[in-house]
Motif scaffolding. Structure first.
Motif, mmCIF file in Angstrom:
data_model
loop_
_atom_site.group_PDB
_atom_site.id
_atom_site.type_symbol
_atom_site.label_atom_id
_atom_site.label_comp_id
_atom_site.label_asym_id
_atom_site.label_seq_id
_atom_site.Cartn_x
_atom_site.Cartn_y
_atom_site.Cartn_z
ATOM 1 N N LYS A 1 0.836 -1.200 0.000
ATOM 2 C CA LYS A 1 0.000 0.000 0.000
ATOM 3 C C LYS A 1 0.871 1.250 0.000
ATOM 4 C CE LYS A 1 -4.023 -2.037 2.317
ATOM 5 N NZ LYS A 1 -4.916 -1.974 3.486
ATOM 6 N N TRP A 2 0.255 2.364 -0.397
ATOM 7 C CA TRP A 2 0.909 3.659 -0.308
ATOM 8 C C TRP A 2 0.758 4.195 1.111
ATOM 9 C CZ3 TRP A 2 3.928 5.664 -4.072
ATOM 10 C CH2 TRP A 2 3.833 5.065 -5.336
ATOM 11 N N CYS A 3 1.792 4.880 1.599
ATOM 12 C CA CYS A 3 1.823 5.243 3.012
ATOM 13 C C CYS A 3 2.266 6.685 3.239
ATOM 14 C CB CYS A 3 2.780 4.319 3.771
ATOM 15 S SG CYS A 3 2.396 2.562 3.603
ATOM 16 N N LEU A 4 1.790 7.218 4.365
ATOM 17 C CA LEU A 4 2.187 8.525 4.883
ATOM 18 C C LEU A 4 2.548 8.369 6.361
ATOM 19 C CD1 LEU A 4 -0.770 10.764 3.599
ATOM 20 C CD2 LEU A 4 1.577 10.823 2.739
ATOM 21 N N PRO A 5 3.324 9.286 6.916
ATOM 22 C CA PRO A 5 3.540 9.253 8.369
ATOM 23 C C PRO A 5 2.214 9.321 9.117
ATOM 24 C CG PRO A 5 5.074 10.768 7.334
ATOM 25 C CD PRO A 5 4.089 10.369 6.267
ATOM 26 N N PHE A 6 2.045 8.502 10.134
ATOM 27 C CA PHE A 6 0.813 8.494 10.917
ATOM 28 C C PHE A 6 0.747 9.765 11.761
ATOM 29 C CE2 PHE A 6 -1.750 7.168 14.641
ATOM 30 C CZ PHE A 6 -2.911 6.817 13.973
ATOM 31 N N PRO A 7 -0.353 10.535 11.685
ATOM 32 C CA PRO A 7 -0.397 11.852 12.319
ATOM 33 C C PRO A 7 -0.752 11.846 13.800
ATOM 34 C CG PRO A 7 -2.425 11.466 11.105
ATOM 35 C CD PRO A 7 -1.546 10.263 10.854
ATOM 36 N N GLY A 8 -1.068 10.703 14.358
ATOM 37 C CA GLY A 8 -1.514 10.654 15.747
ATOM 38 C C GLY A 8 -0.368 10.726 16.739
ATOM 39 N N SER A 9 -0.663 10.358 17.971
ATOM 40 C CA SER A 9 0.315 10.467 19.061
ATOM 41 C C SER A 9 1.164 9.208 19.231
ATOM 42 C CB SER A 9 -0.416 10.759 20.377
ATOM 43 O OG SER A 9 -1.316 9.697 20.690
ATOM 44 N N ASP A 10 0.943 8.184 18.401
ATOM 45 C CA ASP A 10 1.601 6.900 18.634
ATOM 46 C C ASP A 10 3.122 7.000 18.749
ATOM 47 O OD1 ASP A 10 -0.861 5.751 18.604
ATOM 48 O OD2 ASP A 10 -0.612 4.643 16.741
ATOM 49 N N ARG A 11 3.737 7.736 17.836
ATOM 50 C CA ARG A 11 5.199 7.794 17.856
ATOM 51 C C ARG A 11 5.714 8.427 19.148
ATOM 52 N NH1 ARG A 11 9.258 9.735 12.995
ATOM 53 N NH2 ARG A 11 11.196 9.256 14.092
ATOM 54 N N SER A 12 5.128 9.546 19.548
ATOM 55 C CA SER A 12 5.605 10.210 20.766
ATOM 56 C C SER A 12 5.333 9.359 22.001
ATOM 57 C CB SER A 12 4.956 11.584 20.909
ATOM 58 O OG SER A 12 3.570 11.477 21.139
ATOM 59 N N VAL A 13 4.197 8.670 22.027
ATOM 60 C CA VAL A 13 3.860 7.833 23.174
ATOM 61 C C VAL A 13 4.808 6.635 23.267
ATOM 62 C CG1 VAL A 13 2.087 6.343 24.196
ATOM 63 C CG2 VAL A 13 1.452 8.552 23.214
ATOM 64 N N VAL A 14 5.020 5.949 22.149
ATOM 65 C CA VAL A 14 5.931 4.795 22.150
ATOM 66 C C VAL A 14 7.347 5.223 22.526
ATOM 67 C CG1 VAL A 14 7.037 3.047 20.693
ATOM 68 C CG2 VAL A 14 4.568 3.421 20.533
ATOM 69 N N ASN A 15 7.782 6.366 22.032
ATOM 70 C CA ASN A 15 9.130 6.842 22.371
ATOM 71 C C ASN A 15 9.270 7.141 23.856
ATOM 72 O OD1 ASN A 15 10.038 6.606 19.754
ATOM 73 N ND2 ASN A 15 9.755 8.763 19.240
ATOM 74 N N ARG A 16 8.213 7.656 24.484
ATOM 75 C CA ARG A 16 8.258 7.877 25.934
ATOM 76 C C ARG A 16 8.325 6.552 26.684
ATOM 77 N NH1 ARG A 16 3.048 10.424 26.576
ATOM 78 N NH2 ARG A 16 3.408 10.400 28.823
ATOM 79 N N THR A 17 7.653 5.536 26.167
ATOM 80 C CA THR A 17 7.746 4.210 26.784
ATOM 81 C C THR A 17 9.158 3.663 26.675
ATOM 82 O OG1 THR A 17 5.427 3.717 26.310
ATOM 83 C CG2 THR A 17 6.874 1.841 26.713
ATOM 84 N N GLN A 18 9.799 3.860 25.523
ATOM 85 C CA GLN A 18 11.168 3.376 25.354
ATOM 86 C C GLN A 18 12.110 4.076 26.333
ATOM 87 O OE1 GLN A 18 11.453 0.630 23.490
ATOM 88 N NE2 GLN A 18 9.255 1.036 23.273
ATOM 89 N N ARG A 19 11.863 5.331 26.589
ATOM 90 C CA ARG A 19 12.654 6.057 27.593
ATOM 91 C C ARG A 19 12.463 5.427 28.968
ATOM 92 N NH1 ARG A 19 16.701 9.713 28.610
ATOM 93 N NH2 ARG A 19 16.151 10.655 26.603
ATOM 94 N N PHE A 20 11.218 5.128 29.344
ATOM 95 C CA PHE A 20 10.938 4.472 30.624
ATOM 96 C C PHE A 20 11.633 3.115 30.688
ATOM 97 C CE2 PHE A 20 8.433 1.378 33.004
ATOM 98 C CZ PHE A 20 8.305 1.988 34.242
ATOM 99 N N ASN A 21 11.522 2.335 29.615
ATOM 100 C CA ASN A 21 12.138 1.004 29.599
ATOM 101 C C ASN A 21 13.645 1.074 29.822
ATOM 102 O OD1 ASN A 21 9.647 -0.128 29.130
ATOM 103 N ND2 ASN A 21 9.968 -0.445 26.941
ATOM 104 N N PHE A 22 14.283 2.064 29.217
ATOM 105 C CA PHE A 22 15.734 2.194 29.350
ATOM 106 C C PHE A 22 16.113 2.723 30.732
ATOM 107 C CE2 PHE A 22 19.665 4.723 28.939
ATOM 108 C CZ PHE A 22 20.536 3.733 28.516
ATOM 109 N N ASP A 23 15.445 3.784 31.172
ATOM 110 C CA ASP A 23 15.812 4.417 32.441
ATOM 111 C C ASP A 23 15.453 3.580 33.651
ATOM 112 O OD1 ASP A 23 16.755 6.593 31.035
ATOM 113 O OD2 ASP A 23 15.013 7.878 31.433
ATOM 114 N N VAL A 24 14.291 2.948 33.629
ATOM 115 C CA VAL A 24 13.776 2.263 34.817
ATOM 116 C C VAL A 24 13.987 0.753 34.755
ATOM 117 C CG1 VAL A 24 11.705 1.838 36.219
ATOM 118 C CG2 VAL A 24 12.072 4.084 35.174
#
Length: 423
Positions: free
Chosen positions: A236-259
């Motif tokens: 399929k043809w694709c565009l960057p997803f405009p929702g909050s998913d990327r920022s939310v997942v990235n914050r989780t990755q920060r938690f996973n690494f730090d904690v």
């Protein structure tokens, strides 16, 4: 906290129960009580008559059988009164950039946990910056983005990581909406998007304060995609997803690494279209929309004429029952990483990624079926699985809060399926 907190609290209070999405959340909670005997709950909002009508239409019973709480974001005392009667508040009152903070303050002061359906990164990250310490002190859990944004993405990453034997380096997520009808979305979602985009300028300052040190960098960065591209993985043809998913997942990755001392995973989400033309039209709209949200006059035009500016996609009437029932969603996760696993999560791999994994998360219509399922089950995890949540209260992403709970199993039992496609 001034005043006495009532000894008896309802397990769940749905705030904003008369809103378009809130009514679907009430309906889902009614369905859930059939398998959760003893669950106590109430609805909250501004108008008694409207709340009673929602209860009558969703429960099929006399509205007096469910408690009703009058609460309004314009009255902080009413929010305190509501939160003092709840163990967990399900907040459906957006836009959250405008109305979310006062509800969180009332929850923390009243020692009630809080989940919401926000997809607004500026609100979510500001909440984490301002209220983490206060929520921890109160011993409550504040978890935003517990609807379609962003539990399917978050738990899809958790699921993919658990099924990958080695060090997972990156995930690309492709979101496909399948429908036999035209797509329609309620005005409230559009309003939240307008205000969310208009406040994106605040994000850089908030993030710099929230995360002063960068995560360790991988030697193998996630592939940089064009604005519009064809994905052979999903055809399929694709565009960057405009929702909050990327920022939310990235914050989780920060938690996973730090904690949790876990290796962070790079993440990029995309939204899929059947043709280049449809992707190009959406991309053009997104550029114009982004510009219009930056100025008060054009922002007001967007809010006043949502149907005109979105070619009928966003309406104050929302989707019909037929449109909802004919729609489903699929998230495809393409993970890449290394067979060899390093003990140090900050250590870099010199070898190129040599393993891939493909997983899927599939569910019913995202906004008004999947979202209610997700947020109700998130609230139940806080109620029933406290021993599997982070040890301390605080402001968390869904991935940080629920990775060790049975949320994936709960979602699976409620028609949101997780599947390993390959290997």
């Amino acid at each position: 906290m001034e005043g006495d907190v009532p000894k008896k609290r309802y397990d769940v209070v749905i705030f904003g129960a008369t809103g378009f999405t809130g009514q679907f959340v009430v309906k889902e909670l009614v369905r859930t009580t059939e398998t959760e005997p003893g669950l106590t709950w109430a609805v909250a909002g501004r108008t008694m008559d409207k709340l009673q009508k929602v209860l009558t239409s969703t429960t099929g019973k006399d509205s007096d059988s469910v408690p009703v709480i009058i609460a309004d974001v314009s009255s902080y005392q009413s929010l305190l009164d509501m939160c003092q009667q709840a163990k967990v508040v399900i907040n459906c009152v957006g836009p959250f950039n405008l109305y979310g903070e006062q509800v969180i303050k009332a929850c923390i002061e009243s020692k009630a946990s809080h989940v919401d359906i926000s997809g607004e990164p500026s609100y979510l990250e500001k909440t984490q910056l301002l209220y983490t310490a206060k929520a921890r002190e109160a011993g409550v859990y504040i978890v935003g983005s517990c609807g379609f944004d962003s539990i399917p993405a978050e738990m899809g990453v958790v699921f993919t990581k658990k099924n990958f034997d080695g060090d997972l380096n990156s995930i690309e997520c492709f979101v496909s909406c399948i429908t036999t009808e035209s797509i329609a979305v309620n005005y409230g979602t559009f309003e939240s998007a307008v205000h969310g985009f208009s406040m994106q300028g605040e994000l850089a300052t908030v993030r710099k304060t929230l995360f002063p040190t960068p995560l360790p960098r991988s030697n193998h960065k996630l592939q940089k995609r064009s604005l519009i591209f064809f994905s052979e993985e999903v055809n399929k043809w694709c565009l960057p997803f405009p929702g909050s998913d990327r920022s939310v997942v990235n914050r989780t990755q920060r938690f996973n690494f730090d904690v949790k001392k876990e290796r962070p995973v790079q993440f990029s989400p995309y939204i899929c279209f059947p043709s280049f033309l449809s992707a190009m039209m959406v991309a053009l709209f997104a550029i114009i929309f982004g510009i219009m949200t930056k100025f008060g006059f054009t922002r007001n035009l967007l809010l006043k004429y949502p149907s005109f500016f979105t070619n009928g996609v966003f309406t104050k009437q929302g989707p019909t029952k037929k449109q909802i029932e004919s729609t489903s969603v699929c998230l495809t996760f393409i993970g890449r990483g290394y067979s060899k696993k390093l003990d140090d999560p900050s250590a870099t791999h010199d070898e190129v990624p040599d393993k891939t994994i493909t997983t899927k998360v599939m569910g019913p219509e995202p906004g008004y079926v999947t979202t209610p399922i997700c947020i109700v089950q998130a609230a139940l995890c806080i109620l029933k699985e406290k021993d599997k949540l982070p040890k301390e209260g605080g402001v968390y992403t869904p991935g940080a809060a629920f990775a060790d709970t049975d949320l994936i199993d709960r979602l699976t039992k409620n028609n949101i399926k997780f599947e390993v496609v390959s290997p």
